[in-house]
Design a protein around this motif. Structure first.
Motif, PDB file in Angstrom:
ATOM      1  N   LYS A 104       0.831  -1.205   0.000  1.00  0.00           N
ATOM      2  CA  LYS A 104       0.000   0.000   0.000  1.00  0.00           C
ATOM      3  C   LYS A 104       0.865   1.254   0.000  1.00  0.00           C
ATOM      4  O   LYS A 104       0.531   2.247  -0.660  1.00  0.00           O
ATOM      5  N   ASP A 105       1.975   1.228   0.738  1.00  0.00           N
ATOM      6  CA  ASP A 105       2.875   2.386   0.758  1.00  0.00           C
ATOM      7  C   ASP A 105       3.419   2.669  -0.637  1.00  0.00           C
ATOM      8  O   ASP A 105       3.488   3.831  -1.073  1.00  0.00           O
ATOM      9  N   MET A 106       3.809   1.618  -1.352  1.00  0.00           N
ATOM     10  CA  MET A 106       4.357   1.808  -2.694  1.00  0.00           C
ATOM     11  C   MET A 106       3.274   2.276  -3.664  1.00  0.00           C
ATOM     12  O   MET A 106       3.539   3.075  -4.569  1.00  0.00           O
ATOM     13  N   ALA A 107       2.045   1.797  -3.469  1.00  0.00           N
ATOM     14  CA  ALA A 107       0.934   2.273  -4.310  1.00  0.00           C
ATOM     15  C   ALA A 107       0.672   3.750  -4.056  1.00  0.00           C
ATOM     16  O   ALA A 107       0.411   4.519  -4.996  1.00  0.00           O
ATOM     17  N   GLU A 108       0.749   4.163  -2.794  1.00  0.00           N
ATOM     18  CA  GLU A 108       0.549   5.577  -2.475  1.00  0.00           C
ATOM     19  C   GLU A 108       1.674   6.431  -3.047  1.00  0.00           C
ATOM     20  O   GLU A 108       1.457   7.594  -3.421  1.00  0.00           O
ATOM     21  N   ASP A 109       2.882   5.867  -3.124  1.00  0.00           N
ATOM     22  CA  ASP A 109       3.987   6.586  -3.775  1.00  0.00           C
ATOM     23  C   ASP A 109       3.653   6.850  -5.239  1.00  0.00           C
ATOM     24  O   ASP A 109       3.913   7.944  -5.768  1.00  0.00           O
ATOM     25  N   ALA A 110       3.093   5.836  -5.910  1.00  0.00           N
ATOM     26  CA  ALA A 110       2.714   6.009  -7.312  1.00  0.00           C
ATOM     27  C   ALA A 110       1.614   7.057  -7.451  1.00  0.00           C
ATOM     28  O   ALA A 110       1.624   7.874  -8.389  1.00  0.00           O
ATOM     29  N   LEU A 111       0.679   7.052  -6.516  1.00  0.00           N
ATOM     30  CA  LEU A 111      -0.388   8.050  -6.546  1.00  0.00           C
ATOM     31  C   LEU A 111       0.184   9.455  -6.372  1.00  0.00           C
ATOM     32  O   LEU A 111      -0.284  10.409  -7.006  1.00  0.00           O
ATOM     33  N   ALA A 112       1.210   9.575  -5.533  1.00  0.00           N
ATOM     34  CA  ALA A 112       1.843  10.877  -5.323  1.00  0.00           C
ATOM     35  C   ALA A 112       2.463  11.403  -6.614  1.00  0.00           C
ATOM     36  O   ALA A 112       2.495  12.619  -6.852  1.00  0.00           O
ATOM     37  N   VAL A 113       2.944  10.498  -7.460  1.00  0.00           N
ATOM     38  CA  VAL A 113       3.494  10.907  -8.758  1.00  0.00           C
ATOM     39  C   VAL A 113       2.378  11.490  -9.628  1.00  0.00           C
ATOM     40  O   VAL A 113       2.564  12.530 -10.276  1.00  0.00           O
ATOM     41  N   LEU A 114       1.219  10.823  -9.644  1.00  0.00           N
ATOM     42  CA  LEU A 114       0.085  11.361 -10.411  1.00  0.00           C
ATOM     43  C   LEU A 114      -0.292  12.746  -9.905  1.00  0.00           C
ATOM     44  O   LEU A 114      -0.549  13.662 -10.694  1.00  0.00           O
TER      45      LEU A 114
ATOM     46  N   ALA B 203       1.628  14.898  -8.351  1.00  0.00           N
ATOM     47  CA  ALA B 203       2.680  15.860  -8.678  1.00  0.00           C
ATOM     48  C   ALA B 203       2.596  16.298 -10.135  1.00  0.00           C
ATOM     49  O   ALA B 203       2.915  17.442 -10.470  1.00  0.00           O
ATOM     50  N   LEU B 204       2.155  15.388 -10.994  1.00  0.00           N
ATOM     51  CA  LEU B 204       2.012  15.705 -12.411  1.00  0.00           C
ATOM     52  C   LEU B 204       0.698  16.428 -12.710  1.00  0.00           C
ATOM     53  O   LEU B 204       0.504  16.927 -13.821  1.00  0.00           O
ATOM     54  N   GLY B 205      -0.187  16.451 -11.737  1.00  0.00           N
ATOM     55  CA  GLY B 205      -1.480  17.072 -11.951  1.00  0.00           C
ATOM     56  C   GLY B 205      -2.431  16.231 -12.775  1.00  0.00           C
ATOM     57  O   GLY B 205      -3.338  16.752 -13.417  1.00  0.00           O
TER      58      GLY B 205
END
Length: 206
Positions: A2-12, A14-16
């Motif tokens: 889940k932590d790694m999935a949330e990291d990926a979400l943070a990328v989205l 950050a990109l808007g």
């Protein structure tokens, strides 16, 4: 996981990007599955490649293969050249038996990866542990209403074909495409086919 999935979400974020087409291979496939489960409105399509929906499905290699992988993984890598040699040795061990690969190219990737960040044994151990404790996602995947594609090699010695089959069976409407002679890698010879499969999925559901 889940932590790694949330990291990926943070990328989205950050990109808007409100949503994206997700493609993940191996551990990345598990992360993509988890992100789709946790945040389905942020996922346009899901492509899971050589991955599994559960820690115990298709993830136990043959004893000889497992021992060879552990021997390679447990050998300390302390230089770019050693990283290159390890990358080539690992590809020979788990790669696609039907498709030859360029040792120079794979070695160069291993060398540049080490130079960018050599990694740590502790980090590798945490990733393996994350897979082990992530449990079974099949019931959660069954609730998804996201267009999905599953690609898997029929000769994968690390995450076996039955894992890809289980992933496709779990996601309603998912399409499964398998490749004879493909192991736990992405053979250059299969790139056109894989890209066409992903393009068809994403263009249909843009």
């Amino acid at each position: 996981m889940k932590d790694m999935a949330e990291d990926a979400l943070a990328v989205l974020d950050a990109l808007g990007w409100q949503s994206a087409h997700l493609v993940g291979t191996s551990l990345g496939g598990m992360i993509a599955q988890t992100l789709a489960i946790l945040h389905p409105t942020r996922v346009r399509t899901l492509t899971s490649i050589m991955s599994t929906p559960a820690a115990r499905i298709g993830t136990i290699p043959k004893i000889a293969t497992l021992r060879a992988i552990m021997k390679l993984s447990n050998t300390p890598v302390t230089s770019p050249d050693q990283a290159a040699q390890e990358a080539v040795a690992m590809r020979k061990l788990i790669g696609s038996p039907r498709y030859p690969f360029g040792e120079k190219e794979v070695g160069d990737i291993g060398r540049r990866s080490y130079e960018r960040h050599p990694g740590t044994p502790e980090g590798d151990a945490r990733q393996r542990a994350a897979v082990t404790v992530s449990g079974d996602r099949r019931k959660a995947l069954a609730t998804l209403r996201i267009p999905a594609l599953v690609l898997h090699g029929e000769d994968d010695p690390v995450i076996q074909l039955k894992a890809g089959q289980a992933t496709a069976a779990a996601i309603p409407g998912a399409r499964l495409v398998t490749y004879p002679g493909m192991g736990h890698d992405l053979p250059r010879q299969l790139w056109p086919s894989m890209l066409e499969q992903i393009r068809t999925l994403t263009f249909t559901h843009s």
